[in-house]
Write a protein that holds these residues in place. Structure first.
Motif, short mmCIF file in Angstrom:
data_model
loop_
_atom_site.label_atom_id
_atom_site.label_comp_id
_atom_site.label_asym_id
_atom_site.label_seq_id
_atom_site.Cartn_x
_atom_site.Cartn_y
_atom_site.Cartn_z
N LEU A 125 -4.83 -32.39 -26.44
CA LEU A 125 -4.59 -33.83 -26.36
C LEU A 125 -3.50 -34.20 -25.35
CD1 LEU A 125 -4.79 -34.86 -30.13
CD2 LEU A 125 -6.60 -34.90 -28.39
N ARG A 126 -2.52 -33.31 -25.16
CA ARG A 126 -1.38 -33.64 -24.29
C ARG A 126 -1.26 -32.73 -23.08
NH1 ARG A 126 2.36 -36.23 -27.81
NH2 ARG A 126 1.17 -37.86 -28.89
N GLY A 127 -2.00 -31.65 -23.06
CA GLY A 127 -1.86 -30.69 -21.97
C GLY A 127 -0.61 -29.84 -22.06
N THR A 128 0.03 -29.79 -23.24
CA THR A 128 1.26 -29.02 -23.41
C THR A 128 0.94 -27.53 -23.53
OG1 THR A 128 2.21 -30.88 -24.63
CG2 THR A 128 3.34 -28.76 -24.83
N PRO A 129 1.55 -26.69 -22.72
CA PRO A 129 1.27 -25.25 -22.83
C PRO A 129 1.86 -24.67 -24.11
CG PRO A 129 3.05 -25.64 -21.26
CD PRO A 129 2.52 -27.00 -21.65
N PHE A 130 1.29 -23.56 -24.55
CA PHE A 130 1.83 -22.91 -25.74
C PHE A 130 1.89 -21.40 -25.53
CE2 PHE A 130 -2.70 -22.68 -26.60
CZ PHE A 130 -2.87 -21.45 -27.24
N LEU A 131 2.81 -20.78 -26.25
CA LEU A 131 2.97 -19.33 -26.28
C LEU A 131 2.56 -18.85 -27.66
CD1 LEU A 131 5.94 -17.21 -24.98
CD2 LEU A 131 5.18 -16.92 -27.34
N TYR A 132 1.69 -17.85 -27.70
CA TYR A 132 1.22 -17.27 -28.95
C TYR A 132 2.04 -16.01 -29.23
CZ TYR A 132 -2.18 -14.81 -32.03
OH TYR A 132 -2.79 -14.12 -33.04
N GLU A 133 2.87 -16.06 -30.28
CA GLU A 133 3.64 -14.89 -30.70
C GLU A 133 2.88 -14.20 -31.82
OE1 GLU A 133 8.11 -13.60 -32.23
OE2 GLU A 133 7.46 -15.68 -32.45
N MET A 134 2.33 -13.03 -31.52
CA MET A 134 1.48 -12.30 -32.47
C MET A 134 2.33 -11.29 -33.24
SD MET A 134 -1.82 -9.84 -31.78
CE MET A 134 -2.71 -11.02 -30.77
N ARG A 135 2.68 -11.66 -34.47
CA ARG A 135 3.43 -10.74 -35.33
C ARG A 135 2.50 -9.79 -36.08
NH1 ARG A 135 8.59 -12.68 -37.36
NH2 ARG A 135 9.32 -14.41 -36.11
N ASP A 136 1.33 -10.27 -36.43
CA ASP A 136 0.29 -9.47 -37.08
C ASP A 136 -1.04 -9.89 -36.47
OD1 ASP A 136 1.74 -7.96 -39.18
OD2 ASP A 136 2.16 -9.96 -39.97
N PRO A 137 -1.90 -8.95 -36.12
CA PRO A 137 -3.20 -9.34 -35.56
C PRO A 137 -4.19 -9.71 -36.65
CG PRO A 137 -2.95 -6.95 -35.52
CD PRO A 137 -1.68 -7.50 -36.09
N TRP A 138 -4.48 -10.97 -36.75
CA TRP A 138 -5.53 -11.47 -37.65
C TRP A 138 -6.72 -11.86 -36.79
CZ3 TRP A 138 -3.82 -14.97 -42.30
CH2 TRP A 138 -2.89 -14.28 -43.08
N PRO A 139 -7.97 -11.60 -37.18
CA PRO A 139 -8.39 -11.08 -38.48
C PRO A 139 -8.47 -9.56 -38.57
CG PRO A 139 -10.31 -11.69 -37.23
CD PRO A 139 -9.13 -12.01 -36.35
N GLU A 140 -7.97 -8.83 -37.59
CA GLU A 140 -8.14 -7.38 -37.60
C GLU A 140 -7.57 -6.74 -38.87
OE1 GLU A 140 -8.73 -8.67 -33.46
OE2 GLU A 140 -7.21 -9.13 -34.98
N LEU A 141 -6.34 -7.12 -39.24
CA LEU A 141 -5.73 -6.49 -40.42
C LEU A 141 -6.37 -6.96 -41.73
CD1 LEU A 141 -1.94 -6.13 -39.60
CD2 LEU A 141 -3.80 -4.50 -39.32
N PRO A 142 -6.59 -8.26 -41.94
CA PRO A 142 -7.28 -8.65 -43.18
C PRO A 142 -8.65 -8.00 -43.32
CG PRO A 142 -6.24 -10.56 -42.18
CD PRO A 142 -6.12 -9.44 -41.20
N ARG A 143 -9.38 -7.87 -42.21
CA ARG A 143 -10.70 -7.23 -42.28
C ARG A 143 -10.56 -5.76 -42.69
NH1 ARG A 143 -12.35 -8.08 -37.42
NH2 ARG A 143 -13.64 -9.89 -37.85
N ALA A 144 -9.57 -5.08 -42.12
CA ALA A 144 -9.38 -3.66 -42.44
C ALA A 144 -8.96 -3.47 -43.89
CB ALA A 144 -8.33 -3.06 -41.51
N LEU A 145 -8.14 -4.39 -44.41
CA LEU A 145 -7.66 -4.27 -45.78
C LEU A 145 -8.74 -4.61 -46.79
CD1 LEU A 145 -5.08 -3.54 -47.32
CD2 LEU A 145 -4.44 -5.96 -47.25
N GLY A 146 -9.64 -5.53 -46.42
CA GLY A 146 -10.74 -5.92 -47.31
C GLY A 146 -10.35 -7.02 -48.27
N GLY A 147 -11.36 -7.58 -48.92
CA GLY A 147 -11.12 -8.61 -49.92
C GLY A 147 -11.09 -10.03 -49.39
N VAL A 148 -11.33 -10.22 -48.09
CA VAL A 148 -11.33 -11.57 -47.50
C VAL A 148 -12.78 -11.96 -47.22
CG1 VAL A 148 -10.51 -13.01 -45.60
CG2 VAL A 148 -9.07 -11.15 -46.46
#
Length: 414
Positions: A125-148
């Motif tokens: 909406l505004r063209g504001t850039p963003f930085l993605y700080e990845m502390r945990d990779p989702w959905p890779e970890l939830p998929r590996a753990l199961g139950g989601v």
């Protein structure tokens, strides 16, 4: 520049949870940037704000950092539905803040992955850039753990793809996480690794030690300090404690500090099996934890035996142990095992092998001089490689680069 830092689980140093965002935001403030950090009300976190919430939020300025705290409780003890509702409420509140003011950059710190929704919205909406700080990779970890549920994993995947492809920069906590960003379409030139760091002033052998009354003076105190959830696989520690008890090993006490959905079951299990060599404590403020680690002889790193955890996790507790000058026993291969091999400063045992975990604990008790040498190597590695102040400076450089104008030659080529 004006920066909006979105991290739902933020805590200041007085809290009992990770303080990475506090250090990184502080580094940006020190470089002259105006930073607003928006968070929820996370269990164990202490923002430093006081007073009543008005309109679902409260705010203030602490050491140059503007904090906005939404009255949205969240914690590891909540079920999946409760956490999901909390994630959605925070995303909605953060989106309103992101659109209400003008920002030069938005930092979206995940998990939860829903923190990316406000960043993507304000970019669109505004063209504001963003930085993605990845502390945990989702959905890779939830998929590996199961139950989601599958639909939830599909939604996470679409959101992660959009974030990686549209972010001005991606900051991952490990090389493995950076690889997931690249696989999801991130520009290789925009992907950076800034790992968790060590607070060398808060943690260290220079502190006055503290031990709980349950720990006898002759016992080697082995501390696990962190979440008690399904992903942490703490049944392995109880199994190791049972092996030690069967051997009539009385020199070792396991101390589990923290909170989570699995803790009531773990406590009941330890009691039913007569594991008197295990002590549970609630979460404690970082300063108290630092004194506890100064009084301990060993740090314990434990995760469930999920292969993806080897390269896709970067536990903050491991950095605290190294900063405290503690040798470490861990039950996972990969990145953590490589860190412990350097020095060396610890022992990595095979995942899911409680007998090997017990054997490593016994080795530490049998070899106090070598154990203490590993502890010195741990502190040396913390100082040499993981000083949080240096890593925070690197993060600040990446933030500034994410909003820097394109070079003139690149504009001419376009």
């Amino acid at each position: 520049m004006r920066v909006l830092y979105l991290h739902q689980h933020y805590s200041g140093p007085a809290g009992a949870t990770a303080t990475r965002s506090h250090a990184l935001a502080g580094a940006l403030v020190a470089r002259g940037h105006r930073v607003t950090l928006a968070c929820g009300h996370y269990d164990g976190a202490v923002t430093g704000l006081s007073g009543a919430f008005r309109g679902g939020r409260r705010e203030g300025v602490l050491r140059g950092l503007r904090l906005v705290e939404f009255d949205i409780p969240c914690g590891n003890a909540q079920g999946l539905g409760g956490r999901g509702l909390s994630f959605g409420r925070y995303a909605a509140s953060a989106a309103r803040l992101a659109l209400a003011e003008k920002w030069d950059l938005v930092i979206a710190s995940s998990t939860p992955l829903t923190v990316l929704l406000p960043a993507l919205l304000v970019r669109r909406l505004r063209g504001t850039p963003f930085l993605y700080e990845m502390r945990d990779p989702w959905p890779e970890l939830p998929r590996a753990l199961g139950g989601v549920p599958g639909w939830a994993l599909a939604g996470m995947g679409a959101l992660a793809n959009a974030a990686c492809r549209n972010a001005a920069a991606v900051v991952a906590l490990s090389e493995g996480m950076a690889g997931t960003a690249l696989a999801r379409g991130a520009d290789p030139g925009r992907v950076h690794v800034v790992p968790n760091g060590c607070d060398l002033d808060l943690f260290g052998p220079h502190l006055s030690p503290w031990r709980p009354p349950e720990a006898a003076p002759w016992e080697m105190l082995a501390v696990y300090a962190g979440a008690h959830g399904r992903a942490n696989g703490l049944d392995a520690l109880l199994e190791a404690a049972a092996v030690l008890r069967a051997r009539q090993e009385r020199r070792i006490r396991l101390l589990l500090v923290g909170e989570g959905s699995e803790k009531p079951r773990l406590r009941a299990l330890a009691a039913s099996r007569g594991l008197h060599n295990v002590t549970f404590l609630p979460p404690m403020p970082k300063r108290q934890l630092a004194s506890l680690l100064a009084g301990a002889q060993l740090g314990v790193q434990c995760l469930a035996p999920v292969p993806e955890f080897a390269e896709l996790t970067a536990p903050n507790k491991l950095m605290d142990y190294l900063a405290a000058g503690l040798p470490v026993v861990a039950n996972l291969p990969g990145r953590a095992a490589r860190l412990l091999a350097e020095g060396p400063c610890g022992i990595a045992t095979p995942p899911g092998d409680a007998a090997a975990l017990a054997e490593a604990l016994c080795w530490m008790a049998d070899n106090p001089a070598l154990r203490q040498g590993m502890g010195r190597s741990a502190r040396e590695q913390a100082v040499r490689r993981w000083d949080r102040r240096l890593l925070a400076g690197r993060f600040a450089e990446i933030v500034e680069g994410a909003v820097a104008p394109a070079p003139l030659e690149a504009l001419a080529a376009a």
